[in-house]
Design a protein around this motif. Structure first.
Motif, PDB file in Angstrom:
ATOM      1  N   UNK A 365       0.826  -1.196   0.000  1.00 20.54           N
ATOM      2  CA  UNK A 365       0.000   0.000   0.000  1.00 20.54           C
ATOM      3  C   UNK A 365       0.861   1.248   0.000  1.00 20.54           C
ATOM      4  N   UNK A 366       0.445   2.274  -0.703  1.00 15.76           N
ATOM      5  CA  UNK A 366       1.194   3.534  -0.800  1.00 15.76           C
ATOM      6  C   UNK A 366       0.237   4.679  -0.504  1.00 15.76           C
ATOM      7  N   UNK A 367       0.677   5.598   0.363  1.00 15.79           N
ATOM      8  CA  UNK A 367      -0.097   6.816   0.592  1.00 15.79           C
ATOM      9  C   UNK A 367       0.867   7.972   0.791  1.00 15.79           C
ATOM     10  N   UNK A 368       0.374   9.176   0.545  1.00 21.00           N
ATOM     11  CA  UNK A 368       1.187  10.393   0.682  1.00 21.00           C
ATOM     12  C   UNK A 368       0.425  11.393   1.540  1.00 21.00           C
ATOM     13  N   UNK A 369       1.195  12.186   2.307  1.00 22.72           N
ATOM     14  CA  UNK A 369       0.603  13.198   3.182  1.00 22.72           C
ATOM     15  C   UNK A 369       1.268  14.532   2.902  1.00 22.72           C
ATOM     16  N   UNK A 370       0.573  15.612   3.300  1.00 20.54           N
ATOM     17  CA  UNK A 370       1.146  16.956   3.178  1.00 20.54           C
ATOM     18  C   UNK A 370       1.850  17.332   4.471  1.00 20.54           C
ATOM     19  N   UNK A 374      -2.037  15.366   6.362  1.00 21.18           N
ATOM     20  CA  UNK A 374      -3.327  15.032   5.764  1.00 21.18           C
ATOM     21  C   UNK A 374      -3.086  14.221   4.494  1.00 21.18           C
ATOM     22  N   UNK A 375      -3.929  13.207   4.263  1.00 12.08           N
ATOM     23  CA  UNK A 375      -3.766  12.333   3.111  1.00 12.08           C
ATOM     24  C   UNK A 375      -4.064  13.090   1.822  1.00 12.08           C
ATOM     25  N   UNK A 376      -3.122  12.986   0.863  1.00 14.80           N
ATOM     26  CA  UNK A 376      -3.331  13.582  -0.455  1.00 14.80           C
ATOM     27  C   UNK A 376      -3.350  12.517  -1.549  1.00 14.80           C
ATOM     28  N   UNK A 377      -2.930  11.287  -1.211  1.00 20.10           N
ATOM     29  CA  UNK A 377      -2.964  10.196  -2.192  1.00 20.10           C
ATOM     30  C   UNK A 377      -3.077   8.886  -1.432  1.00 20.10           C
ATOM     31  N   UNK A 378      -3.810   7.922  -2.046  1.00 24.38           N
ATOM     32  CA  UNK A 378      -3.991   6.602  -1.440  1.00 24.38           C
ATOM     33  C   UNK A 378      -4.237   5.620  -2.584  1.00 24.38           C
ATOM     34  N   UNK A 379      -3.330   4.628  -2.737  1.00 25.73           N
ATOM     35  CA  UNK A 379      -3.547   3.672  -3.820  1.00 25.73           C
ATOM     36  C   UNK A 379      -4.567   2.613  -3.386  1.00 25.73           C
ATOM     37  N   UNK A 380      -5.125   1.846  -4.339  1.00 23.29           N
ATOM     38  CA  UNK A 380      -6.186   0.887  -3.989  1.00 23.29           C
ATOM     39  C   UNK A 380      -5.742  -0.146  -2.965  1.00 23.29           C
ATOM     40  N   UNK A 381      -4.463  -0.594  -3.033  1.00 19.13           N
ATOM     41  CA  UNK A 381      -4.004  -1.594  -2.066  1.00 19.13           C
ATOM     42  C   UNK A 381      -4.047  -1.037  -0.640  1.00 19.13           C
ATOM     43  N   UNK A 382      -3.603   0.221  -0.471  1.00 23.52           N
ATOM     44  CA  UNK A 382      -3.660   0.822   0.862  1.00 23.52           C
ATOM     45  C   UNK A 382      -5.102   1.004   1.321  1.00 23.52           C
ATOM     46  N   UNK A 383      -6.002   1.365   0.395  1.00 22.27           N
ATOM     47  CA  UNK A 383      -7.406   1.521   0.767  1.00 22.27           C
ATOM     48  C   UNK A 383      -7.998   0.196   1.231  1.00 22.27           C
ATOM     49  N   UNK A 384      -7.686  -0.918   0.505  1.00 20.94           N
ATOM     50  CA  UNK A 384      -8.194  -2.223   0.937  1.00 20.94           C
ATOM     51  C   UNK A 384      -7.579  -2.643   2.260  1.00 20.94           C
ATOM     52  N   UNK A 385      -6.297  -2.331   2.455  1.00 17.10           N
ATOM     53  CA  UNK A 385      -5.624  -2.710   3.690  1.00 17.10           C
ATOM     54  C   UNK A 385      -6.217  -1.993   4.890  1.00 17.10           C
ATOM     55  N   UNK A 386      -6.659  -0.719   4.682  1.00 20.48           N
ATOM     56  CA  UNK A 386      -7.199   0.091   5.773  1.00 20.48           C
ATOM     57  C   UNK A 386      -8.719   0.050   5.834  1.00 20.48           C
ATOM     58  N   UNK A 387      -9.364  -0.655   4.890  1.00 16.50           N
ATOM     59  CA  UNK A 387     -10.826  -0.769   4.868  1.00 16.50           C
ATOM     60  C   UNK A 387     -11.496   0.604   4.767  1.00 16.50           C
ATOM     61  N   UNK A 452       8.811  18.000  -2.422  1.00 19.23           N
ATOM     62  CA  UNK A 452       7.757  18.723  -3.124  1.00 19.23           C
ATOM     63  C   UNK A 452       6.537  18.988  -2.261  1.00 19.23           C
ATOM     64  N   UNK A 453       6.739  19.161  -0.951  1.00 18.53           N
ATOM     65  CA  UNK A 453       5.624  19.441  -0.057  1.00 18.53           C
ATOM     66  C   UNK A 453       4.819  18.213   0.333  1.00 18.53           C
ATOM     67  N   UNK A 454       5.270  17.007  -0.058  1.00 15.10           N
ATOM     68  CA  UNK A 454       4.555  15.777   0.274  1.00 15.10           C
ATOM     69  C   UNK A 454       5.540  14.737   0.806  1.00 15.10           C
ATOM     70  N   UNK A 455       4.994  13.760   1.563  1.00 13.07           N
ATOM     71  CA  UNK A 455       5.766  12.636   2.070  1.00 13.07           C
ATOM     72  C   UNK A 455       5.068  11.351   1.652  1.00 13.07           C
ATOM     73  N   UNK A 456       5.862  10.420   1.122  1.00  8.86           N
ATOM     74  CA  UNK A 456       5.319   9.147   0.653  1.00  8.86           C
ATOM     75  C   UNK A 456       5.635   8.074   1.686  1.00  8.86           C
TER      76      UNK A 456
END
Length: 699
Positions: A365-370, A374-387, A452-456
């Motif tokens: 799962x991959x997600x990025x925050x500002x 705050x979440x600015x990106x969430x891939x489908x695997x991370x969404x399924x992992x976090x329900x 670039x103002x985000x963290x992965x």
């Protein structure tokens, strides 16, 4: 890829902006004219203000001098009255009946407020106001003529009174006597004075000045005791404060005020003329601006429209070329930029599609925050992992979406966040337990530094097969090590007994038997802990509740641990409160709790030491307090001591166990509805406190 700047016209043949600049210069001339007018108006204002201050200062000086002359005139009146032959005759004749009308006539003729005569310490006659109560006669030199100021009634319309004293001739008195005349600084007098000076005049004594606001004109003259003249913009007038002195001491201030309206008329006339001229020039400037705007506005509006299209990501329409040389260069540059951005946008969209394809097909799962996490990106695997739904998660705080488990009542987001630690410049990795809808999920979080103002962050699920395999390997390794020690001890004791049964003494044989007994106790404890751990994992840990007596549980546990106590020559002391009620519990598991805790104390406490167990009732609970004389706990161990597979650092292979005993103890206690705590008291050692509820107990 570079694109050459395409010029559609010969730049040398295009007209320049010189004529436009000349027109702008004309407008600047008008602006300079207006600036000169403003400066002139400012200088006039300063001159008018200075003139107004001079006038109000002159009015204040005249008013103060008039007040001073009033006191001098009052002294002359006192001397004239004293020298009147009629007064001397009436005093010699002691004719009070005719004396009073005489004094009243003198008072009215001199516009006095008070006239009185004192002879040999007695008040002979008084007309008008009796001022004896305001004058300290003993403090006045009555041997010669003099004048002074008195403070009047602070609530009345007159707060200052001038009095003059003239001593009576020696021929008319036996001891002493004098004539006293007085006049108030009344509103009528001040109004007359204002009419003469052309200003509003008032007189304030010191107490009136002290009651004025801090930054007022009155307070300033009180502090400086010097003449003060200044403008009062908030009151729209000018004021002057002149000190009124009695000898060297200031007793009051003469206040004069002139309205600012009188000085504003000239300025208003000049302002009207200036505004008329400025309005005419403004109309001319507007006309010139209209012509200039019409000349330059059309190509500039075309460039603005092109820039707005590009801001809407419309790069298909070319930028029109202007007729002026400079604007033509600008439009050509903008069109070159448009074509470059168009090519770059196509490349970025291609790379974005590739990145989206990669993120959609990786296992992690991959997600990025500002910067605010705050979440600015969430891939489908991370969404399924976090329900969670991707659209519902975007924009929310990452801790609200991930829901990490609390440690010691605190969230890792508040005190040990891996995202915050990665902002120091290096990637971080941490293992967290997340609370999802389907249950708890163990994950490894890799956090990268900001870019670039985000963290992965990358989430790797450790809940399933791989986590179970690693846990199985760790358990097998621990079990193998823990079983070897007591089995080796038993094997050695059996070999010694077999080989030297006839040669060994009875004490030596008994010691070998005790060694085998201790090893058996240790093996039984390891097996019980392993079985209980398996039951907990399989959720087959249901309690078999029955009514129990706590002292019987202690006796059974000590019977099991007796060989271990004998080995280290340790003393076990119990203090059990009498008449403790029976309570419901699982006897086998509570004995396992006592065995694990006491064996732990035996292991870490030194030889020839004491282990104490105190049991009493605390409200609706039974409290067990077990303490030893061991090395105690470090502050950092108390939060992990009850964790599964946790073993204290720095222990030898013989001391370290599997890390299951205290974890099982906490599990059993919590399943009974109780709680367990551990700490190290100041006197040393380790102390465990257990609280078991008396729910269902028989009183």
């Amino acid at each position: 890829m570079r694109y050459p700047v395409q010029q559609r016209f010969d730049l040398q043949k295009l007209p320049s902006l010189r004529r436009s600049i000349i027109i702008v210069n004309v407008g600047l001339v008008l602006l300079a004219t207006l600036s000169v007018g403003l400066v002139s108006l400012h200088l006039l204002n300063r001159q008018a203000s200075a003139h107004a201050l001079q006038v109000v200062e002159l009015s204040g000086t005249m008013a103060r001098d008039a007040v001073g002359r009033m006191r001098d005139e009052l002294l002359s009146s006192a001397v004239i009255l004293r020298d009147r032959p009629t007064l001397a005759r009436l005093l010699r004749e002691r004719n009070v009946r005719e004396l009073n009308p005489f004094l009243e006539q003198f008072r009215l003729g001199g516009s006095l407020d008070s006239v009185l005569v004192v002879r040999d310490g007695n008040l002979v006659s008084v007309t008008g106001e009796d001022l004896t109560g305001l004058v300290n006669l003993d403090a006045i030199d009555k041997s010669r003529p003099g004048a002074l100021w008195l403070l009047g009634d602070p609530e009345g319309d007159t707060q200052l009174i001038a009095v003059a004293i003239a001593p009576l001739p020696d021929a008319l008195v036996q001891e002493s006597g004098f004539v006293l005349v007085g006049r108030r600084l009344s509103a009528h007098f001040l109004n007359q004075l204002g009419a003469e000076t052309g200003a509003a005049v008032s007189v304030l004594p010191r107490r009136g000045l002290e009651q004025a606001p801090v930054a007022s004109l009155e307070r300033e003259v009180l502090y400086t005791e010097q003449a003060v003249v200044r403008a009062l913009p908030d009151q729209q007038r000018y004021g002057a404060a002149m000190p009124l002195r009695e000898g060297e001491r200031m007793i009051a201030a003469v206040m004069t005020y002139l309205p600012a309206v009188a000085f504003e008329r000239n300025r208003q006339r000049l302002l009207q003329r200036w505004l008329s001229t400025g309005l005419g020039l403004a109309l001319i400037a507007v006309l010139m601006g209209f012509l200039i705007g019409r000349r330059l506005g059309r190509p500039i509006r075309a460039l603005i429209a092109s820039a707005q299209r590009m801001s809407r990501e419309d790069f298909s329409t070319p930028v029109p070329v202007a007729r002026d040389r400079e604007l033509s260069i600008l439009s050509s540059t903008m069109d070159d930029m448009r074509r470059r951005v168009l090519a770059l946008t196509a490349a970025l969209r291609q790379r974005e599609a590739q990145a989206q394809l990669l993120l959609a097909n990786i296992v992690e799962g991959v997600f990025a925050v500002d910067s605010q996490r705050r979440l600015v990106f969430l891939n489908p695997q991370a969404a399924r992992m976090l329900d969670v739904e991707v659209d519902h998660a975007i924009g929310r705080f990452c801790g609200e979406v991930l829901k990490p488990r609390r440690e010691q009542g605190r969230l890792p987001c508040d005190h040990d966040c891996p995202i915050v630690r990665a902002r120091s410049g290096q990637s971080t990795q941490s293992q967290e337990t997340l609370r999802c809808a389907a249950g708890q999920r163990s994950v490894i979080i890799h956090s990268a530094p900001p870019a670039g103002g985000q963290q992965v962050q990358i989430l790797r699920d450790e809940t399933d097969t791989e986590a179970g395999r690693r846990l199985r390997d760790a358990v097998i390794a621990n079990v193998s090590h823990e079983f070897k020690t007591p089995l080796a001890a038993q094997t050695a004791a059996i070999e010694l007994l077999s080989a030297g049964m006839d040669q060994l003494s009875a004490d030596e044989r008994m010691e070998l038997i005790h060694s085998m007994s201790r090893s058996t106790v240790r093996l039984n404890q390891l097996i019980d802990n392993l079985l209980e751990s398996v039951r907990i994992d399989a959720r087959e840990d249901k309690l078999e509740l029955q009514f129990l007596k706590i002292d019987e549980l202690v006796d059974e546990a000590l019977a099991v641990l007796h060989p271990l106590l004998l080995q280290k020559n340790q003393t076990f002391v119990t203090h059990i409160e009498p008449d403790l009620p029976e309570f419901k519990g699982d006897p086998r598991r509570l004995i396992q709790v006592l065995v694990n805790l006491v064996s732990n104390a035996i292991k870490y406490a030194p030889e020839n030491s004491r282990i104490q167990l105190q049991i009493d009732r605390l409200g609706r609970a039974v409290r067990l307090l077990l303490s030893d004389e061991g090395p105690g706990l470090d502050p950092g161990q108390t939060r992990h001591i009850f964790d599964r597979f946790y073993r204290a650092p720095g222990l030898s292979a013989g001391q370290a166990g599997m890390g299951l005993g205290l974890w099982i103890v906490r599990s059993i206690i919590e399943r009974h509805g109780g709680r367990i705590e551990a700490d190290s008291p100041a006197e040393g050692g380790t102390r465990f406190r257990i609280f078991l509820p008396l729910k269902g107990a028989e009183s």
